[in-house]
Design an enzyme around this catalytic site. Structure first.
Site, PDB file in Angstrom:
ATOM      1  N   SER A  97      31.598  38.103  31.657  1.00 27.52           N
ATOM      2  CA  SER A  97      31.313  39.520  31.886  1.00 27.52           C
ATOM      3  C   SER A  97      31.836  40.423  30.767  1.00 27.52           C
ATOM      4  O   SER A  97      31.185  41.417  30.437  1.00 27.52           O
ATOM      5  CB  SER A  97      31.851  39.960  33.237  1.00 27.52           C
ATOM      6  OG  SER A  97      33.159  39.498  33.396  1.00 27.52           O
ATOM      7  N   HIS A 141      49.404  50.983  38.644  1.00 23.47           N
ATOM      8  CA  HIS A 141      50.063  50.360  39.800  1.00 23.47           C
ATOM      9  C   HIS A 141      50.209  48.850  39.674  1.00 23.47           C
ATOM     10  O   HIS A 141      50.788  48.213  40.549  1.00 23.47           O
ATOM     11  CB  HIS A 141      49.303  50.699  41.088  1.00 23.47           C
ATOM     12  CG  HIS A 141      49.180  52.185  41.302  1.00 23.47           C
ATOM     13  ND1 HIS A 141      47.976  52.855  41.178  1.00 23.47           N
ATOM     14  CD2 HIS A 141      50.113  53.124  41.578  1.00 23.47           C
ATOM     15  CE1 HIS A 141      48.169  54.142  41.378  1.00 23.47           C
ATOM     16  NE2 HIS A 141      49.465  54.343  41.626  1.00 23.47           N
TER      17      HIS A 141
END
Lengths: 322, 228
Positions: free
Chosen positions: B131, B189
């Site tokens: 990808s 995060h």
């Protein structure tokens, strides 16, 4: 002049007549002709010391005249060079034609003339004259060989013009070649070229110089190699060893050769390495060059993969990893 | 939204040889994968690309960085990537030529891997899939043919579908937009996703190098604002 004509007629009938040769030398205005005539006299009557002395004087005079002519030719040629730089090509050509008419031994004048004349045949003559005066002039030899090659292979010249952005000249050659096509297949190939060029001209596509294309196409494989080197060295370029840089150089050179092989241009490689008179790479030369390029790239990548696979054994200690 | 077909014809070569070759190789590798799996599950660790291994220079990272481009986790993973490669790769390859396209494709794939490694530096989870390279090809398509029209399958509502021709710029921006929020989440995060969003971004950013691979005529057309 009547006396000269008379002596020439006598010499046609009696070429071994020393008196006729002597008197021809006396009546002629041309120093070169006087020297030739007296040389003939001495060949027939070698003991004539007065003739020998006169010949010696004439030779000295001839050398002085030649020096004067050469100096004049140099001056005129440099004037022509300045005119050409100012874009006054026609005036420069006229001046050079005058130079070579009066003093045909000036190499530089012929060379400059070969760059200025429009007709291909005139260029060939000018270059042949350069080589007659100085057979060691490599640049003139290469240009003459190229001209003769393109005379035999006009489509090569059309392709070169196309690459240089001289579309009108390329189209003119294609149209001429189409008129002389010997087979349907050849005509189809030429027609495709014409179509492509006309489409390109209609779209207003700007010309990109072959050297720019070579510079643009060269770093691609190296960039891939560099990223792989980064991966190999934990993304820390300070860890690169000299041998890795050397392999990188090999990829860069390989990329350069591939770029040269894929762009049709007058690159020195074609003439220096392959000795090609056209100087823009035959199909075989391009294939050889691209194979060399791929080999150089391939070697560096294989060595890098080899170094990478050497670390495959590390996985034996993997069992403890999450 | 699912791109189906690029509706514009090729200009320089009739057949996208390298694109098709890459699709075939990826498919063959997926079919062979079960035969290569081992009981110790080391296969993906050896031939997938693991960020912490790259940074610690552990294992054959260069080889893994390339082999990871040809590994997929299943049929749908492969299908999605290869379909996009077919739709966008055909004309990008046309503008480059097969060999230069191959180098560009690998370059985008490795760039994706480098980007993924930088962002997920501590991760021991190997990443696989084409990808990143495909996003590079999509980026190149966007650069070269922003006005190109792609026949796209759109799920309008429930079973209602449509297949309009949509400009490439909207499709590529749509797919790029889908990466941004998770990519930010990963960056700030440290969330672990099963999809390599940053790899996609890395591949996409690498697409600017397409100018180093274009055929001379295609490049001349590009800088002349003519159709590439």
């Amino acid at each position: 002049m009547q006396a000269r004509a008379l002596f020439l007629r006598i010499l046609e009938e009696q070429p071994e007549n020393p008196a006729a040769w002597y008197w021809l030398a006396r009546v002629s205005d041309d120093v070169d002709e006087q020297i030739v005539a007296l040389e003939r006299v001495l060949a027939l009557k070698p003991h004539l010391s007065q003739v020998r002395a006169r010949l010696k004087r004439l030779r000295t005079r001839q050398q002085a005249i030649q020096r004067e002519k050469a100096a004049w030719a140099r001056k005129q040629t440099s004037k022509a060079e300045k005119l050409r730089k100012r874009g006054e090509g026609e005036e420069a050509t006229a001046l050079l034609l005058d130079v070579v008419e009066k003093y045909e031994k000036h190499e530089k004048a012929w060379l400059l003339l070969s760059e200025l004349v429009d007709e291909e045949e005139d260029r060939v003559i000018a270059l042949q004259n350069v080589l007659a005066l100085n057979p060691k002039n490599k640049a003139a030899r290469a240009r003459l060989d190229a001209l003769l090659h393109f005379r035999e292979n006009p489509l090569d010249l059309a392709a070169l013009y196309e690459e240089e952005g001289r579309f009108d000249e390329a189209l003119a050659i294609y149209h001429q070649a189409a008129r002389h096509a010997e087979s349907r297949q050849e005509w189809d190939t030429i027609y495709k070229g014409i179509n492509r060029l006309e489409r390109r001209r209609e779209s207003g596509v700007r010309h990109v110089r072959p050297n720019v294309s070579i510079i643009r196409l060269t770093p691609g494989p190296f960039l891939l190699y560099f990223l792989l080197l980064m991966v190999h060295n934990g993304l820390d370029p300070l860890q690169f060893t000299p041998s890795l840089w050397l392999e990188g150089l090999s990829v860069l050179v390989g990329g350069f050769l591939l770029a040269v092989a894929s762009v049709r241009s007058h690159h020195p490689i074609w003439t220096r390495v392959f000795g090609e008179p056209g100087g823009s790479g035959s199909r075989l030369a391009r294939f050889a060059l691209s194979m060399t390029g791929w080999t150089l790239i391939g070697i560096a990548f294989v060595l890098l993969f080899g170094a990478s696979l050497e670390r495959l054994g590390d996985y034996s200690s993997l069992s403890g990893l999450p | 939204m699912f791109p189906i077909k690029d509706t514009e014809p090729n200009r320089y070569s009739p057949f996208p040889m390298m694109t098709l070759f890459l699709i075939v190789i990826n498919t063959v590798v997926l079919l062979l994968e079960p035969a290569w799996w081992r009981e110790d599950h080391l296969f993906f660790r050896e031939f997938g690309s693991t960020p912490s291994f790259i940074l610690e220079r552990f294992g054959p990272t260069v080889v893994a960085s390339l082999t990871a481009l040809f590994l997929h986790s299943g049929f749908f993973h492969l299908f999605g990537n290869m379909f996009a490669l077919w739709v966008f790769g055909r004309r990008v390859e046309d503008a480059c030529g097969p060999m230069r396209f191959l180098i560009f494709y690998l370059l985008c794939g490795v760039s994706a891997d480098v980007m993924s490694t930088i962002v997920r530096s501590g991760s021991t989870i190997p990443s696989i899939g084409a990808s990143g390279a495909v996003f590079g090809v999509m980026g190149a398509y966007l650069i070269l043919y922003p006005a190109g029209r792609i026949r796209t399958l759109v799920l309008v509502w429930g079973p209602v579908i449509a297949w309009p021709r949509i400009r490439a710029i909207w499709i590529v921006l749509y797919f790029l937009g889908m990466q941004i929020i998770p990519a930010i989440d990963i960056l700030f995060h440290g969330t672990e996703y099963y999809i390599g969003y940053w790899a996609h971004m890395g591949g996409f950013f690498a697409s600017v190098t397409i100018f180093l691979f274009l055929r001379p005529e295609a490049f001349a057309r590009y800088i002349s604002d003519a159709d590439v």
